[in-house]
Enzyme design. Structure first.
Site, PDB file in Angstrom:
ATOM      1  CG  HIS A 125      50.744  49.375  63.270  1.00 31.92           C
ATOM      2  ND1 HIS A 125      51.621  49.880  64.166  1.00 31.92           N
ATOM      3  CD2 HIS A 125      50.609  47.967  63.321  1.00 31.92           C
ATOM      4  CE1 HIS A 125      51.962  48.948  64.903  1.00 31.92           C
ATOM      5  NE2 HIS A 125      51.429  47.556  64.265  1.00 31.92           N
ATOM      6  CE  LYS A 169      54.230  45.328  64.408  1.00 32.44           C
ATOM      7  NZ  LYS A 169      53.254  45.278  65.563  1.00 32.44           N
ATOM      8  CE  LYS A 171      40.821  23.108  40.213  1.00 38.70           C
ATOM      9  NZ  LYS A 171      40.031  21.896  40.606  1.00 38.70           N
ATOM     10  CG  ASP A 216      41.678  18.104  40.314  1.00 33.75           C
ATOM     11  OD1 ASP A 216      41.924  17.822  41.500  1.00 33.75           O
ATOM     12  OD2 ASP A 216      41.162  19.344  39.963  1.00 33.75           O
TER      13      ASP A 216
END
Ligand code: NAP
Length: 498
Positions: free
Chosen positions: A113, A138, A284, A321
């Protein structure tokens, strides 16, 4: 099939036992017991004797994100004791994996980790971990950039030892879920949304019911919404509900990407073979430029809210949209028995991104547009840019209009007693479209309805733009009623959690 391992960290033994039982009743098949969370010395007999599911026994040191306060010797003794008790899995950090030997049927998860980042030498470290007699490896690191997800997922490709690898943090959500696609035997979730043990963890319910984690496999198609911030987006609820309804092997994920990292992220995510993106603030304008082809309307507006692969696998940019807003206005006109927008007088309240897009659409449809805005200069600038009328904010009530469109957040949850337009200014028979979708019925719409107006909520626009995206993504009609219901449920779930 990849499983969901639910992590349980409680200070009292009785709570661990009770929640373990509750999880088994909710259908959990694997539960991680975090011994380091217990305030008293862990009593394995109490936790394990009548365990209702297989378990992973974990006892983390503070350096690995845990709460263990006793000595390291005691911790290792406890892990050995768990193995002797015959638990299904024991989690051993890589440094102690050689100190604790294999015994009986207990499977060894060898873990690493890193709570501060995703180190450069991750791949070498992974190679070393493969030498530590692991049944499962892991690897969990903190994502500092969305691209880190790809590095973690790549560890699992061609892995010789079953591997679970994903990122923590909000950037990391996609790898927590997509690790199933790349062969992880399980991924981790929390008991519920309030019990997050590590940054970015999501709940068992979300993992199972929203993302359908257990159904994800190598063939699962990947979609997502790009934005920053993105955690509160309703789009994953709507699109995943539609995939579930259509029994499509696909998943739709929130993908947080900072403004300056869009280009590199999309390049990195090409490895994930993402089939389509919804695009929201602040991407956008930039997203439109990254596509190989785009709709005329995207060129005109200068913004795209959808990127998808066309038949030749090229990226195509669309803007759903605008059509969604115009069809909402037409819906209001139809209630009046007149769906023709050309020639109608439209007043737009607001001059932000949504007002700009709707203003362009309304003008293209041949309507006569007037813009008003709280900040005069911004409103006047937009009116000039669009080539339409401008009226000062304080005079907006005097305008004589057929269609009123609210593009401001006034009236949005939690400010539901606000309205951008006084009730006595509203004329009977006006079409009133409020772009706000939370709440579905704003004060503006309630007062307009009382005055005999034809009202449409922003919920229709939101659902229609999502349905049109779904059609771009899948080339099939969207189950629009399912999507509308998912949005309504999502809004009420978020409100009741507040
Ligand atoms: P934006 O670019 O931030 O613009 C916000 C506009 O609202 C600006 O004109 C701003 O005026 C005005 N405004 C903000 N607070 C105000 C207040 N207290 N009183 C009066 N005016 C105020 O936002 P946007 O992206 O255009 O979004 C506008 C609204 O559209 C959102 O609130 C959201 O509810 C709605 N929306 C709906 C959908 C849908 O699918 N239904 C999708 C996206 C957005 P100033 O210039 O004076 O700041």
């Amino acid at each position: 099939m990849s499983q969901i391992c639910v992590s349980l960290g409680r200070t009292r033994h009785s709570m661990v036992v009770a929640e373990h039982q509750a999880l088994a009743q909710r259908g959990a098949e694997l539960v991680e017991l975090r011994l380091d969370w217990l305030s008293k010395a862990p009593d394995l007999g109490r936790l394990l004797t009548q365990r209702p599911t297989p378990v992973v026994i974990t006892c983390r040191r503070p350096a690995d994100g845990g709460r263990w306060k006793e000595t390291e010797d005691k911790r290792q003794a406890l892990l050995r004791q768990a193995i002797v008790s015959g638990v299904e899995y024991v989690d051993l950090e890589e440094e102690i994996a050689t100190k604790i030997r294999r015994y009986g049927k207990t499977k060894r998860i060898v873990s690493y980790h890193n709570f501060s980042g995703t180190p450069n030498d991750l791949e070498e470290r992974y190679g070393r971990m493969c030498e530590l007699d692991a049944d499962v490896i892991k690897v969990v690191t903190m994502a500092q950039s969305p691209r880190d997800n790809v590095r973690l997922l790549q560890l699992m490709e061609g892995a010789k030892i079953p591997t679970v690898a994903f990122c923590m943090g909000e950037f990391g959500l996609i790898s927590r879920i997509l690790c199933a696609k790349y062969g992880a035997p399980f991924s981790y979730a929390t008991f519920n949304v309030d019990r997050v043990l590590a940054p970015g963890q999501i709940s068992f319910d979300e993992m199972r019911n929203l993302y359908r984690y257990e159904q994800i496999n190598a063939q699962t198609e990947v979609f997502g919404v790009l934005g920053d911030p993105i955690a509160h987006s309703y789009s994953p609820r709507i699109h995943n509900a539609a995939f579930r309804h259509d029994q499509r092997n696909a998943v739709y994920l929130p993908m947080r990407v900072p403004a300056e990292e869009l280009d590199e992220t999309l390049e990195a995510y090409s490895w994930l073979d993402v089939r389509g993106y919804s695009v929201t603030i602040p991407h956008k304008e930039r997203a439109m430029r990254l596509a190989n082809f785009r709709d005329d309307i995207v060129e005109d507006i200068g913004a795209a809210n959808t990127l998808f692969r066309d038949n030749r696998n090229n990226w195509y940019a669309a803007n759903t949209d605008l059509d969604a807003a115009l069809s909402s206005i037409r819906m209001g006109l139809e209630m009046k028995g007149d769906s023709e927008l050309a020639g109608k007088r439209v007043l737009l309240l607001g001059a932000g991104g949504v007002a700009k897009a709707i203003g362009q659409g309304v003008l293209r449809a041949g309507a006569a547009l007037t813009v008003t805005n709280r900040t005069k200069q911004r409103g006047a600038d937009l009116a000039q840019q669009l080539g339409c009328q401008f009226v000062a904010w304080e005079n907006r009530g005097a305008a004589y209009v057929d269609v009123l469109v609210n593009c401001t957040p006034m009236g949005m949850y939690p400010h539901m007693n606000e309205t951008p337009f006084q009730a006595n200014w509203i004329r009977e028979g006006t079409v009133v479209f409020d772009t706000i979708y939370n709440p579905e019925s704003t004060l503006l719409l309630k007062e307009a309805r009382e005055r005999g107006c034809h009202c449409v909520s922003g919920l229709e626009m939101f659902v229609n733009q999502a349905a049109a995206q779904y059609q771009c993504f899948t080339r099939q009609a969207a189950p629009i009623d399912v999507m509308r219901e998912a949005l309504r449920k999502g809004i009420s779930a978020v409100r009741s959690a507040d």
